[in-house]
Design a protein around this motif. Structure first.
Motif, PDB file in Angstrom:
ATOM      1  N   VAL A  51       0.605  -0.623  -0.012  1.00 56.66           N
ATOM      2  CA  VAL A  51      -0.326   0.112  -0.031  1.00 56.66           C
ATOM      3  C   VAL A  51       0.686   1.130  -0.313  1.00 56.66           C
ATOM      4  N   LEU A  52       2.092   1.242   1.034  1.00 62.18           N
ATOM      5  CA  LEU A  52       2.820   2.331   0.800  1.00 62.18           C
ATOM      6  C   LEU A  52       3.578   2.534   0.109  1.00 62.18           C
ATOM      7  N   ALA A  53       3.742   1.537  -0.748  1.00 61.73           N
ATOM      8  CA  ALA A  53       4.411   1.591  -2.225  1.00 61.73           C
ATOM      9  C   ALA A  53       3.932   2.311  -3.508  1.00 61.73           C
ATOM     10  N   ASP A  54       2.306   1.993  -3.166  1.00 56.09           N
ATOM     11  CA  ASP A  54       1.243   2.027  -4.259  1.00 56.09           C
ATOM     12  C   ASP A  54       0.852   3.832  -4.300  1.00 56.09           C
ATOM     13  N   LEU A  55       1.001   4.281  -2.929  1.00 56.62           N
ATOM     14  CA  LEU A  55       0.854   5.459  -2.993  1.00 56.62           C
ATOM     15  C   LEU A  55       2.424   6.564  -2.640  1.00 56.62           C
ATOM     16  N   HIS A  56       3.101   6.194  -2.834  1.00 59.64           N
ATOM     17  CA  HIS A  56       4.575   6.743  -2.956  1.00 59.64           C
ATOM     18  C   HIS A  56       4.892   7.055  -2.037  1.00 59.64           C
ATOM     19  N   CYS A  57       5.075   6.016  -1.210  1.00 58.56           N
ATOM     20  CA  CYS A  57       5.485   6.258   0.170  1.00 58.56           C
ATOM     21  C   CYS A  57       6.828   5.343   0.222  1.00 58.56           C
ATOM     22  N   ASN A  58       8.296   6.208   0.594  1.00 57.88           N
ATOM     23  CA  ASN A  58       9.647   5.414   0.511  1.00 57.88           C
ATOM     24  C   ASN A  58       9.809   5.752   1.765  1.00 57.88           C
ATOM     25  N   VAL A  59       9.781   4.066   2.501  1.00 59.95           N
ATOM     26  CA  VAL A  59       9.554   3.593   3.843  1.00 59.95           C
ATOM     27  C   VAL A  59      11.729   3.930   4.360  1.00 59.95           C
ATOM     28  N   LEU A 259      11.805  -1.218  -2.166  1.00 58.19           N
ATOM     29  CA  LEU A 259      12.812  -2.252  -2.441  1.00 58.19           C
ATOM     30  C   LEU A 259      11.904  -3.154  -0.841  1.00 58.19           C
ATOM     31  N   LEU A 260      11.049  -2.701   0.173  1.00 56.50           N
ATOM     32  CA  LEU A 260      10.594  -3.237   1.466  1.00 56.50           C
ATOM     33  C   LEU A 260       9.141  -3.842   1.044  1.00 56.50           C
ATOM     34  N   SER A 261       8.227  -3.135  -0.029  1.00 57.65           N
ATOM     35  CA  SER A 261       7.537  -4.050  -1.207  1.00 57.65           C
ATOM     36  C   SER A 261       7.627  -5.042  -1.542  1.00 57.65           C
ATOM     37  N   ASP A 262       8.752  -5.058  -2.270  1.00 55.80           N
ATOM     38  CA  ASP A 262       9.856  -6.182  -2.800  1.00 55.80           C
ATOM     39  C   ASP A 262      10.137  -7.851  -1.692  1.00 55.80           C
ATOM     40  N   ILE A 263      10.735  -6.632  -1.141  1.00 53.31           N
ATOM     41  CA  ILE A 263      11.233  -8.133  -0.187  1.00 53.31           C
ATOM     42  C   ILE A 263      10.455  -8.551   0.937  1.00 53.31           C
TER      43      ILE A 263
END
Length: 358
Positions: A51-59, A259-263
């Motif tokens: 969700v964060l990646a889709d909303l263009h948020c970088n962790v 990156l975190l979303s993919d991992i």
């Protein structure tokens, strides 16, 4: 879990304790800090990261804990195009709504609330204790599941007794020694509104013994059996929250958006459950630590880890600790484990810990 989702919007890292399943925001100039709390389930972190990646948020940094079927996280994010904190109220509302949907997970109709809290700063690990305690993770909801998660021989043993001649309550704890154990105990006692007046700490080969003389902040000792039970449950949970000793994986890679979303997606697709995680980025590098099990809570088949490493890159993902293969801990452990970074942590003005004369 009780129904109800909460959201908080703050100018920096300050906190209130009264919420259940929640998404809380704390914008600053560098990043926006998101607090999450909800029912744990396989793949939850992966869904949050997607969700964060889709909303263009970088962790950029995060810490995630799970305990007793509950999950809590403090996640620092930036806008992936500007690298700055996200401050637009409409965008924050969208993030809140979508993350609340992920946290619900079971289709329940919950509500979300947003409040503005006064400024302040709290240690992130202490904040996770506060979130999970407010979420009542100390209540045992499934005895069979808890039995699978914790061998009885490794469970902490907590007693609460009266000391009538001194108007104190004596709390004793015996548990396996580990880093930051004292930090976890004293933070929890303080957040439960107790003051430590005297204390004794002793560590052996693998075990830690702690004894504290406490009173409520109003100056009175514990007055009821229900309050003793609450203290016992709260301290057991404080000891257990970061005590998971499953397979530890370390990821070191060039940082990038998503990156975190993919991992975490790869972990989920291979049947791994993340029990704890520490996410950090610095100078364009990501260094993440994951404590994992399979979906039943059992040790992970190392063939699965080999498969994941081939997908991600053997040099990127390493097995940092495998309890099934580790040598026995040497004799003569010291109090260094117990104290950890305790004395370097801020905001402990209320602590009155001294060495016991006994």
């Amino acid at each position: 879990m009780e129904d109800g989702s909460w959201m908080r919007l703050e100018s920096n890292a300050s906190f209130s304790l009264s919420f259940r399943e929640c998404v809380g925001f704390m914008p600053s100039n560098e990043h926006t800090s998101i607090e999450l709390s909800g029912t744990d389930r396989p793949g939850l972190l992966s869904e949050v990261c997607a969700v964060l990646a889709d909303l263009h948020c970088n962790v950029v940094n995060a810490e995630i804990w799970t305990h007793n079927s509950r999950a809590a996280a403090v996640v620092h994010v930036t806008d992936d195009s500007t690298g700055c904190a996200i401050k637009d109220p409409n965008r924050l509302a969208t993030i809140r709504d979508l993350l609340c949907n992920v946290l619900r997970g079971n289709g329940a109709v919950n509500t979300a609330k947003m409040t503005l809290s006064p400024p302040g700063v709290t240690n992130r690990e202490r904040r996770l204790h506060q979130i999970m305690f407010a979420d009542r993770d100390y209540e045992r909801v499934d005895k069979e599941e808890i039995g699978r998660m914790h061998d009885k021989s490794t469970r902490p043993f907590v007693t609460v007794m009266d000391c009538y001649e001194k108007d104190y309550t004596i709390v004793t704890m015996r548990s396996k020694d580990r880093p930051k154990l004292l930090f976890d105990i004293v933070c929890t006692l303080t957040d439960m509104q107790y003051v430590v007046f005297h204390g004794m700490v002793n560590t052996g080969r693998k075990e830690a013994y702690q004894e504290f003389y406490i009173r409520h902040v109003d100056g009175l000792p514990i007055g009821s059996e229900a309050e003793r039970e609450r203290i016992t449950q709260g301290l057991e949970a404080a000891i257990e929250r970061r005590a998971y000793e499953g397979l530890e994986l370390e990821l070191c890679a060039e940082d990038r958006v998503g990156l975190l979303s993919d991992i975490t997606r790869v972990f989920r697709e291979n049947g791994l459950c993340i029990k704890r995680a520490e996410i950090s980025t610095k100078d364009g590098k990501a260094k993440d630590t994951f404590y994992v099990s399979d979906v039943t809570g059992s040790p992970v088949d190392l063939r699965i880890i080999d498969s994941i490493r081939r997908q991600i890159g053997p040099s990127v993902l390493q097995v940092k600790h495998n309890p099934l293969l580790s040598p026995k801990q040497p004799q003569g452990t010291t109090a260094g484990f117990l104290f950890g970074n305790f004395f370097r942590t801020r905001n402990f003005q209320n602590f009155k810990l001294v060495r016991s004369a006994s």
